[in-house]
Design a protein around this motif. Sequence first.
Motif, PDB file in Angstrom:
ATOM      1  N   VAL A  30       6.537  55.456  55.744  1.00 50.81           N
ATOM      2  CA  VAL A  30       7.169  54.694  54.849  1.00 50.81           C
ATOM      3  C   VAL A  30       7.734  55.480  53.507  1.00 50.81           C
ATOM      4  O   VAL A  30       6.596  56.066  52.880  1.00 50.81           O
ATOM      5  CB  VAL A  30       6.430  53.425  54.234  1.00 50.81           C
ATOM      6  N   ALA A  31       8.855  55.562  53.158  1.00 45.57           N
ATOM      7  CA  ALA A  31       9.457  56.522  52.067  1.00 45.57           C
ATOM      8  C   ALA A  31       8.938  55.390  50.712  1.00 45.57           C
ATOM      9  O   ALA A  31      10.039  54.933  50.040  1.00 45.57           O
ATOM     10  CB  ALA A  31      10.810  56.659  51.990  1.00 45.57           C
ATOM     11  N   SER A  32       7.838  55.451  50.316  1.00 47.38           N
ATOM     12  CA  SER A  32       7.321  54.494  49.357  1.00 47.38           C
ATOM     13  C   SER A  32       8.208  54.889  47.939  1.00 47.38           C
ATOM     14  O   SER A  32       8.450  53.726  47.514  1.00 47.38           O
ATOM     15  CB  SER A  32       5.872  54.800  49.077  1.00 47.38           C
ATOM     16  N   LEU A  33       8.484  55.951  47.560  1.00 44.32           N
ATOM     17  CA  LEU A  33       9.414  55.742  46.360  1.00 44.32           C
ATOM     18  C   LEU A  33      10.563  55.148  46.392  1.00 44.32           C
ATOM     19  O   LEU A  33      11.102  54.319  45.526  1.00 44.32           O
ATOM     20  CB  LEU A  33       9.519  57.227  45.725  1.00 44.32           C
ATOM     21  N   HIS A  91       5.699  60.974  54.014  1.00 42.38           N
ATOM     22  CA  HIS A  91       6.550  60.335  54.857  1.00 42.38           C
ATOM     23  C   HIS A  91       7.439  61.038  55.824  1.00 42.38           C
ATOM     24  O   HIS A  91       7.455  60.639  56.946  1.00 42.38           O
ATOM     25  CB  HIS A  91       7.344  59.153  54.335  1.00 42.38           C
ATOM     26  N   ARG A  92       7.998  62.172  55.128  1.00 41.56           N
ATOM     27  CA  ARG A  92       8.950  62.865  56.301  1.00 41.56           C
ATOM     28  C   ARG A  92       8.198  63.661  56.968  1.00 41.56           C
ATOM     29  O   ARG A  92       8.719  63.908  58.071  1.00 41.56           O
ATOM     30  CB  ARG A  92       9.604  64.044  55.177  1.00 41.56           C
ATOM     31  N   ARG A  93       6.954  64.089  56.693  1.00 44.23           N
ATOM     32  CA  ARG A  93       5.964  64.959  57.805  1.00 44.23           C
ATOM     33  C   ARG A  93       5.649  63.829  59.001  1.00 44.23           C
ATOM     34  O   ARG A  93       5.654  64.506  59.968  1.00 44.23           O
ATOM     35  CB  ARG A  93       4.600  65.507  57.238  1.00 44.23           C
ATOM     36  N   GLU A 113      -0.832  52.452  50.026  1.00 44.03           N
ATOM     37  CA  GLU A 113       0.358  53.189  49.502  1.00 44.03           C
ATOM     38  C   GLU A 113       0.187  54.534  50.674  1.00 44.03           C
ATOM     39  O   GLU A 113       1.187  54.935  51.106  1.00 44.03           O
ATOM     40  CB  GLU A 113       0.559  53.409  48.104  1.00 44.03           C
ATOM     41  N   THR A 114      -1.054  55.173  50.478  1.00 46.60           N
ATOM     42  CA  THR A 114      -1.225  56.449  51.087  1.00 46.60           C
ATOM     43  C   THR A 114      -1.278  56.198  52.674  1.00 46.60           C
ATOM     44  O   THR A 114      -0.489  57.081  53.439  1.00 46.60           O
ATOM     45  CB  THR A 114      -2.565  56.944  50.705  1.00 46.60           C
TER      46      THR A 114
END
Lengths: 330, 289, 247
Positions: free
Chosen positions: A216-219, C82-84, A208-209
């Motif tokens: 990847v916008a995991s949430l 992820h935005r960064r 996930e990290t």
Amino acid sequence: MSSLSTPYVEDRRGGLPRTLVWLALAAAIGVVLFTVLGRFNSEYAYLAAYGVLQYVVLATGWNILGGYAGYVNFGAAGFYALGVYGSVFLYKLFPDLPVPVMVLVAAGVGALFGLGMGYLTLRLRGVFFSIGTLALSVILHTVIVNWEFVGGARGAYIIRPEEAPVLGSYAAYLCLLMFVLAVIAVAIARTVQHSWLGRGLAAIRDDETAAECSGVASLKLKLAATSLSGAVLAMAGAPFPFFITYVDPATAFSLTVAVNTIAMPVIGGMATWIGPVVGAVLIGSLQQLATVTISSSANLLIVGLLLVVFTSIAPFGIMGLLSRRRRNVR
Amino acid sequence: MSMELFGNALLSGLLLGGFYAAVAVGITIAFGMLDIVNIAHPAFIMLGAFVAYWLNVEYGLDPLLAALIAAPFAYLLGRGLYRYYNGVFERRSDDSLQGLAFFFGLLFVVEVSLLLVFGVDYRFVSAPYIGPSLTLGDYSVPYRMLVPFLAGLGVVALIALYLGRTFTGRAILAVSQDPGALRLVGGNPIKIKEAAFGLSIATAMLAGALLVIIQPIEPSMGREFIGRAFAICVLGGMTSLLGTVVAGAILGIAEAMTTTYVGAAWGPAVSFGLLLVTLAVRPSGIFGR
Amino acid sequence: MSALAQPATPLILDASGIVKRFGGFTALDGVDFTVRPGERVGLIGPNGSGKSTFVNCITGALVPEAGRVLFEGADVTRLSAHRRARLGLARSFQIPRPFKGMTIRENIEIPLTFAAGEASRRRSAERAGEILHSVGLGTRAADLPASLSQVELRRLELGRALAANPRLLIADEAMAGLSDSEVDEILELLVRLNGEGIAVILIEHIMRAVTGFCERIVVLVAGKKIADGAAAEVMRHPDVERAYLGQ
């Protein structure tokens, strides 16, 4: 460029024709299945087929989150019961509502619950999600037991219409409906698996990290998976009250549903859409036989043992054993 | 609402809390300290309850004594189970999901085995302190609640002493904070975790004996304790033994109040509700950092 | 930093006053750190000095208690990782963390799709091929990460960071445990990436790599910055000598 190693290229080439082939195949299976069932023409044959098909829907729905993203939902029976009691509730209000409409409502409610559950727990480590889903299931159970309108602890009777819209008998009609739901569930699972959503979920499952650091916008992705999975699980429960005409909380929040829904994908293989289908058909059929020949608690023991054995020695399930590379089947 | 009703609920909740601490302390060790999500822990509690029942009915042993006799065996069972878990899951890279499913399967294997051996009937034990009550002014305290309360707190206190005062105990605490740290001073974290998991399962045996003193048992009851054990562990801050005791008391009181003022049928939702609220509001628990 | 002290060139990374605590332990105690576009900066310090915590605050895995992080002038202090990554901030991991269930090519395609926004699968596959070629994994595209050697895994890490189309690359001990010739391979690769205009923060224990590659070196000791300047100067700094030799 080898097409074997680049599945995305393979997909692009497939596109619409592949989907058509796939639908034709599903239709063919349906025709064969219902011809055979028609020959038997016994309530029991439909009962058995309904049971197996219902598990195809449940295992496939569970796997969208559990298999693709690696988040274990212990509350499958809760989502299933949400569908069951959604129908009971609607039946009490509008007795003439067609079952497919109830299925749609159940899907919506299941998706909302999945989303809420995800918001509560998905920011934390995966195991908190698992415990949270268990919590949700028990709380729902308690609410239903105390909710007189849907029958409370005593349960509720459903009088199904005299006439089935198709196939003559009502059991056959519901069996057909469940077959259609199974096709829809598998279509959803297959579409997700091949889409960017599926690839993102696979990245989350692996690390996930690292997935977050790869953009990847995991949430967001996990919430999408939780909602889809919740919708399919709830959908599977919606026709059930009409199938057995009497439900109580113990049946709706059944232990067998809770265990099987996890065991079937684990045993079949979780990386692709086909694993849960294989697991559900195999274990489901086996159980239909075992329930007749042995006791139902021995049945649970067998599934528990299979779960322990498969997680230990065959982490990629039957499909993993069949294919050398675990993501071969697409 | 009468004061007496309230006082009784508070008292019985508090007593229940001591027992709950014994139920949850194994999860605090396994889940909080070792990061092993042993969702089958409640099944081992039921196993302990039935062992105590069996020794009581067959040999007339006191349930507490029976638990003390069974505890070393449970310790060895725990060590063996951890060795297996470590060999199969912890060493495999993608272990967490499979490990969780493994324990879920184990939960049902143990539960259904108990069901096949003992059946679905409620079973109970006999002991001199089951029945009579201690009268304190307006309140009467049944010994069947008081004994588990004291024994539960005793178990947690002994574990606190063990973790704080012995070499292995301190090593367990060190492993729980940083698995790598111990290796630097030459200890073997696997052996340490094995001992700790053995301890965790041994507490399940004791908690089981306390359970059968409090009420008649049947195999599927274990599942009610999944929510309680994890709610207490999370609410107490995952690794804190003091937190486990305080959270146990909070849950016990919350359940007693719910039973008194709302209705017994809402009981099962209390622990899980508390758990969900904790996860949503303060996931690090009341004693967490 | 006052308005008067604004540097002439805009900074690509401007972290100031970063504080991070874990319980009672202060891992970072007001760290300032800047990187200019295309710059090669070394971040060194003894084990436990806070380097990894600092990287995590920059990339978004941790949120600092105080201080702010500007990336190309925009405040990203509270932005998710992820935005960064999508803004052009990429990292490699100290211990390689490949997506184990995917082929090498699929590993590269994840950041291409999700960080670089490559929607077309055909172009994504082509671009993945180019990147794999440039990091020397061109022939391994169809293999699983489990079959790669240590140095190849490091290359995959860098390739995956590269696929996010970064403006700043944080290489977290990309060479630890490698042989001398393998260190040179990775260094060569970093030089090439830097030549394409990507700024690099190199976190490393291998001093030869740091002094050879970096224009500027920042030294962190016990959560505080004790030196920041040209490579040769910093290495002669008495505090740095003490921190490294005195341990």
